[in-house]
Each structure stands twice: as C-alpha cells, then as structure tokens.
Design a protein around this motif. Structure first.
Motif, mmCIF file in Angstrom:
data_model
loop_
_atom_site.group_PDB
_atom_site.id
_atom_site.type_symbol
_atom_site.label_atom_id
_atom_site.label_comp_id
_atom_site.label_asym_id
_atom_site.label_seq_id
_atom_site.Cartn_x
_atom_site.Cartn_y
_atom_site.Cartn_z
ATOM 1 N N LEU A 144 0.825 -1.213 0.000
ATOM 2 C CA LEU A 144 0.000 0.000 0.000
ATOM 3 C C LEU A 144 0.861 1.268 0.000
ATOM 4 N N LEU A 145 1.933 1.253 0.782
ATOM 5 C CA LEU A 145 2.846 2.406 0.799
ATOM 6 C C LEU A 145 3.447 2.654 -0.580
ATOM 7 N N HIS B 160 2.164 1.745 -3.407
ATOM 8 C CA HIS B 160 1.074 2.205 -4.272
ATOM 9 C C HIS B 160 0.809 3.699 -4.068
ATOM 10 N N TRP B 161 0.780 4.146 -2.814
ATOM 11 C CA TRP B 161 0.470 5.547 -2.503
ATOM 12 C C TRP B 161 1.647 6.482 -2.742
ATOM 13 N N LEU B 162 2.843 6.051 -2.361
ATOM 14 C CA LEU B 162 4.006 6.941 -2.414
ATOM 15 C C LEU B 162 4.860 6.769 -3.664
ATOM 16 N N GLY B 163 4.648 5.692 -4.412
ATOM 17 C CA GLY B 163 5.430 5.461 -5.621
ATOM 18 C C GLY B 163 6.521 4.437 -5.401
ATOM 19 N N SER C 19 9.086 1.681 3.418
ATOM 20 C CA SER C 19 8.954 0.264 3.055
ATOM 21 C C SER C 19 10.135 -0.552 3.582
ATOM 22 N N SER D 59 9.044 6.504 0.052
ATOM 23 C CA SER D 59 8.649 5.124 -0.179
ATOM 24 C C SER D 59 9.761 4.163 0.227
#
Length: 144
Positions: free
Chosen positions: A61-62, A64-67, A97, A93
């Motif tokens: 999800l991170l 996906h949201w942050l790139g 992550s 990201s």
C-alpha cells in the motif's frame, strides 16, 4: 609560500556538511529501526503468520500511494551513467517500506535505503550550491 594545513575550501565544507546530514539520517534510521524491531519481537509462532503478511500488505500500500522506492541496480546506474544524480522523490517510499520490511523479518537490508537517501541528499545539496560537472559527481558519490 607557506600553505595553511587547515584550508577549508568550499568542497571540504560541502563534504563535511554532507557527512553530517547523512550521518544524522543514518543514525536516525538505525534508531527508529531498532525500536521497530523491538516492537516486532513480541510476535512469535502463529502470530507471525498474521503479522508478516500484514506487513507485506502495508508495504504494498505504501508503494502504491508513495510510488516506487527505486532499485539498487538503477541507483548504481544513476551514479555511473547519470552524473551521480539521484532523485529525492523516491525517498519516502524507500525509507518507510524498508523500515517495515526489515523490522518485520523481511530479507531486505538497510544498505539500499542508505545508498539511495544519502546519494539523493548529496544531489539536493549539490543543486543548492549549484555544483556542476566533476564537483557534482564528487559530492553525490563521496558516500558510495
């Protein structure tokens, strides 16, 4: 002509500033990672079958949201082929992550985030001081 052995040139000043900033980042990253690892130590046995997939989902999800956090191979190529320039936009990201992955028992290590973040800090600092050519390459690759 007598030469001063403690000659603080602009380059020495920038390298020292880069070392201090990146050293503070590295220490902060390591301290935060240590606290996260202590938090994850409380899980064992069956609970790991729940926690580790949840950590993987959070990482997904991170990203996906942050790139995309970047890849170490591309980072090395940027250092060698792109004049040493590393962008700052992948740092959030990569930092988040990697912290979650390492703390939850993933196989990643802190090397890639350290290379990417310190290199991008060097690029940012070089841009602020308008370094070009060899001066830019030296400032962004001193830590690699």
């Amino acid at each position: 002509m007598k030469r001063n052995p403690v000659n603080l040139t602009r380059s020495v000043f920038l390298w020292a500033m880069l070392g201090i900033i990146c050293g503070l980042f590295g220490a902060s990253y390591w301290i935060f990672l240590s606290y996260m690892m202590v938090g994850f130590e409380h899980f064992s046995g069956f609970s790991l079958l729940i926690i580790m997939p949840l950590a993987g989902l959070l990482i997904g999800l991170l990203i996906h949201w942050l790139g995309n956090p970047g890849e170490i191979g591309l980072i090395i190529d940027n250092i060698h082929l792109n004049g040493g320039r590393l962008p700052m936009n992948e740092n959030p990201s990569m930092i988040l992550s990697s912290l979650i992955s390492i703390a939850s028992g993933g196989s990643a290590g802190p090397e890639a985030p350290m290379v990417q973040v310190t290199g991008s800090i060097g690029t940012w600092l070089a841009d602020r001081f308008q370094l070009r050519g060899e001066a830019l390459s030296c400032s962004t690759s001193k830590l690699h």
